[in-house]
Design an enzyme around this catalytic site. Structure first.
Site, PDB file in Angstrom:
ATOM      1  N   LYS A 119       0.818  -1.217   0.000  1.00  0.00           N
ATOM      2  CA  LYS A 119       0.000   0.000   0.000  1.00  0.00           C
ATOM      3  C   LYS A 119       0.851   1.266   0.000  1.00  0.00           C
ATOM      4  O   LYS A 119       0.318   2.379   0.042  1.00  0.00           O
ATOM      5  CB  LYS A 119      -0.897   0.020   1.247  1.00  0.00           C
ATOM      6  CG  LYS A 119      -2.063  -0.956   1.175  1.00  0.00           C
ATOM      7  CD  LYS A 119      -2.969  -0.739   2.384  1.00  0.00           C
ATOM      8  CE  LYS A 119      -4.102  -1.739   2.422  1.00  0.00           C
ATOM      9  NZ  LYS A 119      -4.535  -1.984   3.826  1.00  0.00           N
ATOM     10  N   LYS A 200     -14.233 -22.514   2.309  1.00  0.00           N
ATOM     11  CA  LYS A 200     -14.072 -22.903   3.712  1.00  0.00           C
ATOM     12  C   LYS A 200     -14.836 -21.925   4.605  1.00  0.00           C
ATOM     13  O   LYS A 200     -14.770 -20.711   4.399  1.00  0.00           O
ATOM     14  CB  LYS A 200     -12.571 -22.866   4.041  1.00  0.00           C
ATOM     15  CG  LYS A 200     -12.253 -23.244   5.440  1.00  0.00           C
ATOM     16  CD  LYS A 200     -10.745 -23.162   5.693  1.00  0.00           C
ATOM     17  CE  LYS A 200     -10.545 -23.541   7.143  1.00  0.00           C
ATOM     18  NZ  LYS A 200      -9.608 -23.031   7.930  1.00  0.00           N
ATOM     19  N   LYS A 203     -15.001 -16.646   9.305  1.00  0.00           N
ATOM     20  CA  LYS A 203     -15.594 -15.343   9.630  1.00  0.00           C
ATOM     21  C   LYS A 203     -15.174 -14.293   8.604  1.00  0.00           C
ATOM     22  O   LYS A 203     -15.955 -13.425   8.233  1.00  0.00           O
ATOM     23  CB  LYS A 203     -15.132 -14.936  11.033  1.00  0.00           C
ATOM     24  CG  LYS A 203     -16.172 -14.115  11.752  1.00  0.00           C
ATOM     25  CD  LYS A 203     -15.726 -13.726  13.133  1.00  0.00           C
ATOM     26  CE  LYS A 203     -16.548 -12.548  13.597  1.00  0.00           C
ATOM     27  NZ  LYS A 203     -15.934 -11.844  14.716  1.00  0.00           N
TER      28      LYS A 203
END
Ligand code: TRP
Length: 331
Positions: A119, A200, A203
């Protein structure tokens, strides 16, 4: 004497069925054979969670979740990391034996640095010392309790190897086995739990089926499972569908065989397949959900369980620190 199994549970909210089959169940199975010590790694959580209300409630949620899933605090020493000051004393001692270069090589730290570099940011932007030294704290968690085996996922193996390196450095320096060298217990056959989208369950992918949501929400979530456009009457390959793969985790062998035949025979649409899935999932989760809600309704009682666990853990912890301090000349 039984061998010792230990694992740390990071306080991240909303346990899902991926955690249940991938981490909770295998650890509870192991607890039948080993002297198990399982703890909530709340100071690890502090590295990333700075909202006190959120951290506080997440700690209780994961603790309640493991208890609801069947952890027996009479058999497993179950405690909060933050209740064991010896963890932090041992961490400081281990720091003196941990090469900085070892920490530079930690996957999680390297990934954060790489992301910053890509970044165009400063390489260490947003990285606190807690994150950088995470593997030392984790090594202390493990070594403190003379752990033989650490049941973890593949992503944690490097951390266990670092704990081995650090403990070996201590033993080599004093030329005696001051600290026990732990082993990673990676289950090669641990169930891979597919998420709503077939990837898979995780979260971070936002594709999870939570463990303790109300029945209605559970139903709605299961109905959101992504399917292809095969028509109702078309025969379907059960093993190519995440609905069936999920079903297999909850259903008996007979149920699996019967439903597989219905998939192959045609005439069953995805909606019905999801209803069948919901039925078996809810059958297993309903009693757990009730337990979870009952535990969460009495936080002082939950805290007492964790405190009682800490009271059992502390003498073991103190003995390790004493042994190390003696070997180090700080006694
Ligand atoms: N690092 C582990 C994770 O992210 C959690 C953890 C902290 C742990 N201390 C531990 C696991 C000690 C095993 C042993 O899941």
């Amino acid at each position: 004497m039984k061998k010792i199994s230990l694992t740390g549970i990071k306080p991240t909210g909303d346990l899902h069925i991926g955690n249940y089959f991938g981490a909770i169940n295998p650890a509870l199975e192991l607890a039948k054979e080993y002297d198990a010590r399982y703890f909530i790694a709340d100071y690890h959580g502090l590295n990333t969670m700075k909202d006190p209300v959120e951290l506080n409630s997440t700690i209780r949620q994961v603790a309640a979740g493991w208890l609801a899933a069947g952890l027996d605090p009479e058999k497993v020493i179950f405690y909060r990391q933050s209740s064991i000051p010896e963890v932090f004393e041992l961490t400081t001692m281990l720091m003196a034996f941990t090469a900085k270069g070892l920490m530079n090589r930690a996957h999680a730290y390297k990934a954060a640095v790489q992301e910053n570099t890509e970044k165009g940011n400063d390489p260490d932007a947003g990285i606190n010392m807690g994150l950088f030294t995470y593997p030392v704290l984790m090594a202390a968690d493990i070594i403190l309790f003379d752990t033989d085996i650490v049941p973890v996922g593949k992503d944690q193996v490097q951390h266990i190897e670092m704990a081995q390196d650090i403990a070996q450095a201590v033993n080599a320096n004093y030329n005696q086995p001051v600290l026990k060298i732990p082993q990673a217990g990676v289950q090669d056959n641990a169930a891979v739990v597919p998420g709503l989208d077939g990837r898979k369950m995780s979260k971070s992918y936002g594709n999870v089926i939570p463990l303790f949501v109300p029945e209605k929400t559970l139903h709605k979530t299961i109905m959101r499972i992504v399917t292809n456009s095969q028509a109702v009457e078309e025969p379907k390959d059960p093993d190519a569908s995440q609905i069936f793969l999920l079903y297999k985790l909850f259903a008996s062998a007979e149920e699996q065989a019967a439903l597989a035949a219905r998939y192959r025979g045609g005439g069953m649409g995805w909606g019905e397949a999801k209803e069948e899935l919901f039925r078996v999932v809810n059958r297993e989760l309903a009693p757990m959900r009730e337990k979870f809600n009952a535990i969460m309704a009495d936080i002082p009682a939950l805290d007492k369980i964790l405190e009682q666990g800490a009271a059992k853990a502390r003498p073991i912890a103190a003995a390790t620190v004493r042994r190390f301090r003696k070997a180090a000349g700080i006694d």
